[in-house]
Design an enzyme around this catalytic site. Structure first.
Site, short mmCIF file in Angstrom:
data_model
loop_
_atom_site.label_atom_id
_atom_site.label_comp_id
_atom_site.label_asym_id
_atom_site.label_seq_id
_atom_site.Cartn_x
_atom_site.Cartn_y
_atom_site.Cartn_z
N GLU A 174 -24.97 -36.02 30.13
CA GLU A 174 -25.48 -35.75 31.48
C GLU A 174 -26.99 -35.60 31.35
O GLU A 174 -27.48 -34.57 30.88
CB GLU A 174 -24.87 -34.45 32.03
CG GLU A 174 -23.36 -34.51 32.25
CD GLU A 174 -22.98 -35.36 33.45
OE1 GLU A 174 -23.85 -35.75 34.24
OE2 GLU A 174 -21.78 -35.65 33.59
N CYS A 231 -32.08 -31.89 37.63
CA CYS A 231 -31.89 -33.28 37.18
C CYS A 231 -31.77 -34.24 38.36
O CYS A 231 -32.29 -35.34 38.32
CB CYS A 231 -30.64 -33.36 36.31
SG CYS A 231 -29.21 -32.60 37.09
N GLU A 291 -39.49 -38.63 34.63
CA GLU A 291 -39.04 -37.33 35.13
C GLU A 291 -40.11 -36.30 34.80
O GLU A 291 -40.43 -36.08 33.63
CB GLU A 291 -37.72 -36.97 34.44
CG GLU A 291 -37.05 -35.77 35.02
CD GLU A 291 -35.77 -35.40 34.28
OE1 GLU A 291 -35.76 -35.42 33.03
OE2 GLU A 291 -34.77 -35.09 34.95
N GLU A 329 -34.40 -38.27 26.27
CA GLU A 329 -34.91 -38.41 24.90
C GLU A 329 -33.91 -37.83 23.88
O GLU A 329 -33.55 -38.47 22.90
CB GLU A 329 -36.24 -37.65 24.84
CG GLU A 329 -37.00 -37.81 23.57
CD GLU A 329 -38.12 -36.75 23.50
OE1 GLU A 329 -38.43 -36.12 24.53
OE2 GLU A 329 -38.65 -36.57 22.39
N VAL A 330 -33.43 -36.60 24.16
CA VAL A 330 -32.49 -35.98 23.23
C VAL A 330 -31.11 -36.65 23.37
O VAL A 330 -30.39 -36.81 22.38
CB VAL A 330 -32.41 -34.45 23.44
CG1 VAL A 330 -31.40 -33.83 22.49
CG2 VAL A 330 -33.78 -33.82 23.23
N GLY A 331 -30.77 -37.07 24.58
CA GLY A 331 -29.48 -37.75 24.80
C GLY A 331 -29.32 -38.97 23.89
O GLY A 331 -28.24 -39.22 23.35
N LYS A 351 -23.42 -24.09 22.71
CA LYS A 351 -24.82 -23.75 22.37
C LYS A 351 -25.69 -23.88 23.63
O LYS A 351 -26.03 -24.97 24.06
CB LYS A 351 -25.39 -24.67 21.28
CG LYS A 351 -26.71 -24.11 20.74
CD LYS A 351 -27.57 -25.11 20.03
CE LYS A 351 -28.46 -25.89 20.91
NZ LYS A 351 -29.44 -25.12 21.72
N GLY A 391 -28.79 -32.62 29.10
CA GLY A 391 -30.19 -32.42 28.71
C GLY A 391 -31.02 -33.66 29.00
O GLY A 391 -30.65 -34.48 29.85
N SER A 392 -32.09 -33.81 28.26
CA SER A 392 -33.05 -34.88 28.55
C SER A 392 -32.57 -36.23 27.99
O SER A 392 -31.76 -36.28 27.06
CB SER A 392 -34.39 -34.53 27.93
OG SER A 392 -34.25 -34.42 26.53
P1 NAD Z 1 -33.36 -30.90 26.17
O1 NAD Z 1 -32.78 -32.26 26.00
O2 NAD Z 1 -34.66 -30.61 25.53
O3 NAD Z 1 -32.33 -29.79 25.62
C1 NAD Z 1 -31.01 -29.70 26.08
C2 NAD Z 1 -30.16 -29.00 25.04
O4 NAD Z 1 -30.15 -29.82 23.87
C3 NAD Z 1 -30.70 -27.65 24.59
O5 NAD Z 1 -29.61 -26.78 24.32
C4 NAD Z 1 -31.44 -27.98 23.31
O6 NAD Z 1 -31.53 -26.88 22.41
C5 NAD Z 1 -30.56 -29.08 22.73
N1 NAD Z 1 -31.24 -30.00 21.81
C6 NAD Z 1 -32.57 -30.31 21.77
N2 NAD Z 1 -32.80 -31.17 20.75
C7 NAD Z 1 -31.61 -31.41 20.14
C8 NAD Z 1 -31.20 -32.21 19.05
N3 NAD Z 1 -32.06 -32.94 18.34
N4 NAD Z 1 -29.89 -32.22 18.72
C9 NAD Z 1 -29.00 -31.50 19.43
N5 NAD Z 1 -29.33 -30.70 20.46
C10 NAD Z 1 -30.62 -30.66 20.83
O7 NAD Z 1 -33.40 -30.64 27.73
P2 NAD Z 1 -33.98 -29.37 28.48
O8 NAD Z 1 -35.46 -29.45 28.47
O9 NAD Z 1 -33.31 -28.15 27.97
O10 NAD Z 1 -33.41 -29.63 29.97
C11 NAD Z 1 -34.01 -30.46 30.88
C12 NAD Z 1 -33.35 -31.84 30.91
O11 NAD Z 1 -31.97 -31.72 31.18
C13 NAD Z 1 -33.91 -32.72 32.02
O12 NAD Z 1 -34.10 -34.02 31.55
C14 NAD Z 1 -32.80 -32.70 33.06
O13 NAD Z 1 -32.79 -33.82 33.93
C15 NAD Z 1 -31.58 -32.64 32.21
N6 NAD Z 1 -30.44 -32.11 32.97
C16 NAD Z 1 -29.43 -32.97 33.31
C17 NAD Z 1 -28.35 -32.50 34.07
C18 NAD Z 1 -27.23 -33.42 34.50
O14 NAD Z 1 -26.19 -32.92 34.90
N7 NAD Z 1 -27.40 -34.73 34.46
C19 NAD Z 1 -28.31 -31.15 34.44
C20 NAD Z 1 -29.35 -30.32 34.06
C21 NAD Z 1 -30.41 -30.81 33.32
#
Ligand code: NAD
Length: 494
Positions: free
Chosen positions: A252, A286, A387, A232-234, A176, A229-230
């Site tokens: 990640e 990130c 961040e 917060e969502v992690g 996804k 992702g972020s």
């Molecule tokens: P995000 O956490 O908002 O979303 C990431 C993914 O998670 C998207 O596909 C989103 O649709 C999905 N998602 C959102 N809420 C969800 C939920 N409740 N349950 C399951 N899936 C959900 O992050 P973003 O705004 O898309 O990306 C930016 C973030 O990603 C930044 O914090 C950045 O540091 C991080 N990031 C980390 C790495 C790494 O390798 N460490 C790489 C790239 C980005």
């Protein structure tokens, strides 16, 4: 406008609800494509297809060599379609075309090739057991169905970084992408189909995180979640992935990268790498270097050069090959970045450059933000801890390296850290003390698919990339075969 469907079981399908949504070009905030919108029912369909493929063994039971051949074919097709993929990456993500062509595409193709060849190399281990009565061997096996959830900043690179090791090791996948940037992932689906992968091995759906993403986390038939992702969502991912059954999870997450410039550093090199560190991909990276710890002895010269470089960067039309910075992903992100900068100034930071949107026509229709540098910052301020995910750098002056390292580590994040010095002992000891998954010495923001990548502390769990990342997609089985002569004499249960 071009329309895109989901790939489930090697078929292009509409959402069960029939719903679609529009994907916007962040540089203009105009629609560029219409994409099917997944909900829980679509997740169920995709997982069912992935599960059936896994259980039938059409992929998981192939020789690694055979899986490698499919993947190499996919890499070849990606190479043929590089220009088209790069164009869509820029259109949906807002990054300059030069970045899509020179960074995202080569990384994505390399991931397919590298992990294809790794599929041939998956080995076990033999454990010597004292006494010689047992032959103990360890084998590595695929988990089953992997759910991969990725963000929007490097859409195809991050999708291939998880999909390729997952399939190389014999898993089936439900991918996804972010609903902001689903198109290159869907085009990858076309490539997977053309490369001849069996049905159900790779399934690609697009939809919002709180519905489609969330349905994946709690799906009983998904065995592993790879989430980028972020923070917060992690946190939600970790919690939701524990029910109804425990899943293997890789996280990640975000970062707040420190960049330490020692008094003896090569100033021109350091400035150059720091510009990349906080302006690449408009700062939506990130592992971006967003906190500069600058030695007081070189403060003035370093800042003059840094500010001049930041002001010289060309923001503009994303399809222009000379553009160096594009647009932030959304209006919301633009307002968030601007709000963080304004708050920092209210808290006492001094604006050195930037600090504003690009308010000239036609760019005022897009989400452009000028490279921004803030000084007079202390490490406990919000702008130094959270961040921001935009082209914003905060500068903290220091005298003693030990103090700089202490402050560099004083954050919840631990993704990447950078240090510049001409003294190899300084570099060595600083690298040992910096609490980060990656430490760059006299370079910056350099990650290779061959080497492990991931974060310490709240920046994540586990690693992607390299052979260490590959093993994350394999579960370990210990096998013990009794080979002693007299079994009864060994277990004395009589
Ligand atoms: P995000 O956490 O908002 O979303 C990431 C993914 O998670 C998207 O596909 C989103 O649709 C999905 N998602 C959102 N809420 C969800 C939920 N409740 N349950 C399951 N899936 C959900 O992050 P973003 O705004 O898309 O990306 C930016 C973030 O990603 C930044 O914090 C950045 O540091 C991080 N990031 C980390 C790495 C790494 O390798 N460490 C790489 C790239 C980005």
């Amino acid at each position: 406008m071009q329309k895109f469907k989901f790939l489930i079981n090697n078929e292009w399908v509409d959402a069960s609800s029939g719903k679609t949504y529009q994907v916007l070009d962040p540089s203009k905030n105009e629609p560029i494509a219409e994409v099917a919108l997944a909900d829980k029912e679509d997740v169920d369909r995709a997982v069912k297809a992935a599960r059936e493929a896994f259980n039938k063994g059409v992929w998981s039971e192939l020789d690694g060599d055979e899986r490698a051949e499919y993947m190499l074919k996919a890499a070849e097709l990606m190479r043929k379609r590089t220009k088209e993929l790069a164009k869509w990456e820029t259109l949906e993500c807002g990054k300059p075309i030069s970045e899509s062509e020179d960074i995202d595409m080569p990384y994505s193709i390399r991931a397919m090739e590298y992990f294809a060849n790794q599929a041939r190399e998956i080995k076990g281990e033999v454990i010597p057991i004292p006494g010689g009565y047992a032959f103990d061997y360890v084998t590595y096996e695929p988990y089953g169905v992997v759910g991969s959830i990725v963000p929007w900043n490097f859409p195809l690179h991050l999708a291939t970084r998880t999909l390729c090791p997952a399939v190389a090791t014999g898993n089936s996948v439900v991918l996804k992408p972010s609903s902001f940037t689903p198109i290159t992932a869907i085009l990858l689906g076309e490539i997977i189909l053309e490369a001849g992968f069996p049905p159900g091995v790779v399934n690609i759906i697009s939809g919002p995180g709180d519905t489609a993403g969330n349905a994946m986390l709690s799906h009983p038939d998904i065995n592993m979640i790879s989430f980028t992702g972020s923070l917060e969502v992690g946190r939600k991912v970790l919690e939701a992935s524990a029910k109804p059954r425990i899943k293997k999870v890789i996280l990640e997450l975000g970062g707040k990268g420190p960049f330490i410039a020692e008094a003896d550093c090569n100033i021109d090199g350091a400035v150059n790498s720091l510009i990349v560190g906080f302006c690449l991909e408009q700062g939506e990276v990130c592992c971006a270097s967003t906190r500069l710890f600058l030695h007081e002895k070189i403060y003035k010269e370093f800042m003059e050069k840094l500010v001049a470089r930041a002001k010289s960067l060309k923001l503009g039309e994303t399809m222009d090959p000379t553009t160096q910075m594009g647009a932030l992903i959304s209006r919301t992100q633009l307002e968030k970045v601007d709000g963080c900068v304004k708050e920092a100034i209210r808290d006492g930071a001094k604006l050195v450059c930037g600090g504003e949107k690009l308010n000239v026509s036609p760019f005022n229709k897009g989400n452009y933000y000028k490279p921004t540098i803030l000084e007079n910052v202390t490490n406990d301020m919000r702008c130094a801890q959270e961040e921001i995910f935009g082209p914003v750098l905060v500068v903290i002056r220091y005298k003693e390296l030990e103090e700089a390292i202490k402050q560099a580590n004083d954050t919840v994040y631990g993704l990447a850290a950078t240090i510049w010095s001409e003294n190899i002992k300084t570099l060595y000891w600083a690298a040992k003390k910096l609490d980060a998954g990656t430490v760059w010495m006299n370079t910056n923001v350099m990650s290779k698919i061959e080497a492990p990548y991931g974060g310490n502390k709240d920046s994540g769990l586990g690693r992607e990339d390299g052979t260490i990342g590959l093993k994350e997609y394999l579960k370990v089985k210990n096998n013990i075969l009794f080979v002693g002569k007299e079994y009864d004499n060994f277990y004395d249960f009589k």
